[in-house]
Design a protein around this motif. Structure first.
Motif, PDB file in Angstrom:
ATOM      1  N   GLU A  91      41.914  24.273  40.325  1.00  0.00           N
ATOM      2  CA  GLU A  91      42.362  25.357  41.184  1.00  0.00           C
ATOM      3  C   GLU A  91      41.498  26.602  41.031  1.00  0.00           C
ATOM      4  N   LEU A  92      40.896  26.774  39.855  1.00  0.00           N
ATOM      5  CA  LEU A  92      40.070  27.955  39.610  1.00  0.00           C
ATOM      6  C   LEU A  92      38.828  27.987  40.499  1.00  0.00           C
ATOM      7  N   GLY A  96      41.119  31.855  46.833  1.00  0.00           N
ATOM      8  CA  GLY A  96      42.454  32.417  47.016  1.00  0.00           C
ATOM      9  C   GLY A  96      43.316  32.299  45.778  1.00  0.00           C
ATOM     10  N   TYR A  97      43.117  31.247  45.010  1.00  0.00           N
ATOM     11  CA  TYR A  97      43.857  31.062  43.759  1.00  0.00           C
ATOM     12  C   TYR A  97      43.411  32.100  42.736  1.00  0.00           C
ATOM     13  N   ARG A  98      42.106  32.219  42.552  1.00  0.00           N
ATOM     14  CA  ARG A  98      41.585  33.162  41.551  1.00  0.00           C
ATOM     15  C   ARG A  98      41.970  34.596  41.886  1.00  0.00           C
ATOM     16  N   ALA A  99      41.942  34.937  43.177  1.00  0.00           N
ATOM     17  CA  ALA A  99      42.189  36.322  43.583  1.00  0.00           C
ATOM     18  C   ALA A  99      43.615  36.764  43.263  1.00  0.00           C
ATOM     19  N   ASN A 100      44.587  35.825  43.305  1.00  0.00           N
ATOM     20  CA  ASN A 100      45.949  36.114  42.865  1.00  0.00           C
ATOM     21  C   ASN A 100      46.549  37.301  43.609  1.00  0.00           C
ATOM     22  N   ARG A 101      46.532  37.203  44.939  1.00  0.00           N
ATOM     23  CA  ARG A 101      47.001  38.321  45.758  1.00  0.00           C
ATOM     24  C   ARG A 101      48.495  38.256  46.083  1.00  0.00           C
ATOM     25  N   ARG A 190      52.007  33.735  34.685  1.00  0.00           N
ATOM     26  CA  ARG A 190      52.122  34.864  33.740  1.00  0.00           C
ATOM     27  C   ARG A 190      51.140  35.985  34.059  1.00  0.00           C
ATOM     28  N   VAL A 191      50.240  35.762  35.002  1.00  0.00           N
ATOM     29  CA  VAL A 191      49.214  36.760  35.326  1.00  0.00           C
ATOM     30  C   VAL A 191      49.702  37.606  36.500  1.00  0.00           C
ATOM     31  N   SER A 192      49.800  38.890  36.299  1.00  0.00           N
ATOM     32  CA  SER A 192      50.351  39.792  37.306  1.00  0.00           C
ATOM     33  C   SER A 192      49.561  39.722  38.609  1.00  0.00           C
ATOM     34  N   VAL A 193      50.294  39.701  39.719  1.00  0.00           N
ATOM     35  CA  VAL A 193      49.657  39.717  41.038  1.00  0.00           C
ATOM     36  C   VAL A 193      48.685  40.891  41.119  1.00  0.00           C
ATOM     37  N   PRO A 196      43.014  39.092  38.678  1.00  0.00           N
ATOM     38  CA  PRO A 196      42.418  37.776  38.926  1.00  0.00           C
ATOM     39  C   PRO A 196      42.757  36.770  37.835  1.00  0.00           C
ATOM     40  N   VAL A 197      42.971  35.528  38.247  1.00  0.00           N
ATOM     41  CA  VAL A 197      43.219  34.437  37.304  1.00  0.00           C
ATOM     42  C   VAL A 197      41.876  33.907  36.815  1.00  0.00           C
ATOM     43  N   THR A 198      41.701  33.871  35.511  1.00  0.00           N
ATOM     44  CA  THR A 198      40.483  33.333  34.905  1.00  0.00           C
ATOM     45  C   THR A 198      40.858  32.339  33.818  1.00  0.00           C
TER      46      THR A 198
END
Length: 284
Positions: A91-92, A96-101, A190-193, A196-198
């Motif tokens: 998914e990384l 759109g997944y990484r951006a975590n909007r 767990r990563v706040s909107v 970015p998800v890394t």
């Protein structure tokens, strides 16, 4: 700990019969299997309704899946006697997944369910089923459900009208040891909107949660719910209310936060009562 969902209905047996009938009509199915109570009950139902060679449990293995949950998926599939396949997904790699909007789950579910669908068709199984249940359909923010609709994924639990409480009751009736298992969403939750998800953040969350559980266990505390939330300005440890109160009573706040900072988390942290989806919007 009791489910916060509505209580099971008195006609649960009828709903279970509808579930089994729906699965029999599918002829064969790949179950998107996370080892949570919903997908475990769905897998158990599929094995009751269909020949075992027409059922495959498929777990998407990505960096956002905690290693403990992957091990549990393997254990539960073996206990149920189901064929279990692990599909690597990335998914990384999806912008759109990484951006975590705020719609990260859409991109996640689309990636995962597309991979499972491709695998299912390669095995001659023309249906993919998820553990979505009736309460999920009423939830205000479930972007992943749109991906399931686009890919024509079936949702037998929801179609049978089973709520979360119903699913847990059915798990007990079928002697499944996940009946009281707490929710275990992916690490990216767990990563706040807006943050970015890394890969580094996912690993930091998994490492910190393991350290927190060990620390609390050393003080004879066993939280039912525990999350380490990554925020734009630090982190927050969330635990269920009884554990939270015990941490305060035992004056453990500073020590547990120091332990988490030592794992590599930001220096600014806090502790709060657990709240589902607390970083799913832009204002955590």
């Amino acid at each position: 700990m009791a489910s916060a969902s509505s209580p099971p209905r008195p006609d649960l047996a009828d709903a279970a019969d509808r579930l089994l009938a729906r699965l029999r009509n599918l002829d064969g199915v790949a179950v998107a299997f996370s080892a949570g109570v919903d997908s475990t009950v769905l897998l158990a139902a599929a094995l009751r309704a269909l020949p075992s060679d027409r059922v495959v449990a498929v777990t998407a293995d990505s960096p956002s899946l905690a290693r403990g949950e992957l091990a549990d998926a393997r254990r539960l599939a073996a206990l149920l006697g189901a064929e279990h396949v692990t599909l690597p997904t990335d998914e990384l790699a999806v912008d759109g997944y990484r951006a975590n909007r705020g719609d990260r789950c859409y991109f996640c579910k689309h990636t995962v369910l597309a991979a499972i669908t491709e695998f299912a068709f390669s095995r001659g199984l023309h249906h993919v089923a998820t553990g979505t249940q009736a309460d999920d359909l009423r939830a205000p923010h479930r972007p992943g459900l749109r991906a399931a609709r686009e890919l024509a994924v079936v949702e037998p639990l929801a179609e049978a009208g089973l709520t979360k409480a119903d699913v847990r009751t059915l798990a007990r009736a079928w002697n499944l040891d996940v009946a009281d298992k707490p929710a275990a969403p992916c690490l990216a939750s767990r990563v706040s909107v807006g943050l970015p998800v890394t890969l580094e953040r996912l690993r930091a969350v998994e490492r910190a949660e393991a350290v927190a559980r060990t620390f609390l266990a050393d003080h004879e505390l066993a939280p039912y719910d525990l999350r380490v939330r990554l925020l734009p300005d630090g982190f927050r440890l969330e635990v269920d209310a009884p554990t939270y109160n015990s941490i305060l009573d035992l004056s453990l706040s500073t020590e547990v936060l120091d332990r988490l900072v030592a794992t590599g988390l930001p220096a600014t942290g806090s502790i709060a009562p657990y709240r589902s989806g607390s970083v799913a919007t832009a204002a955590p």
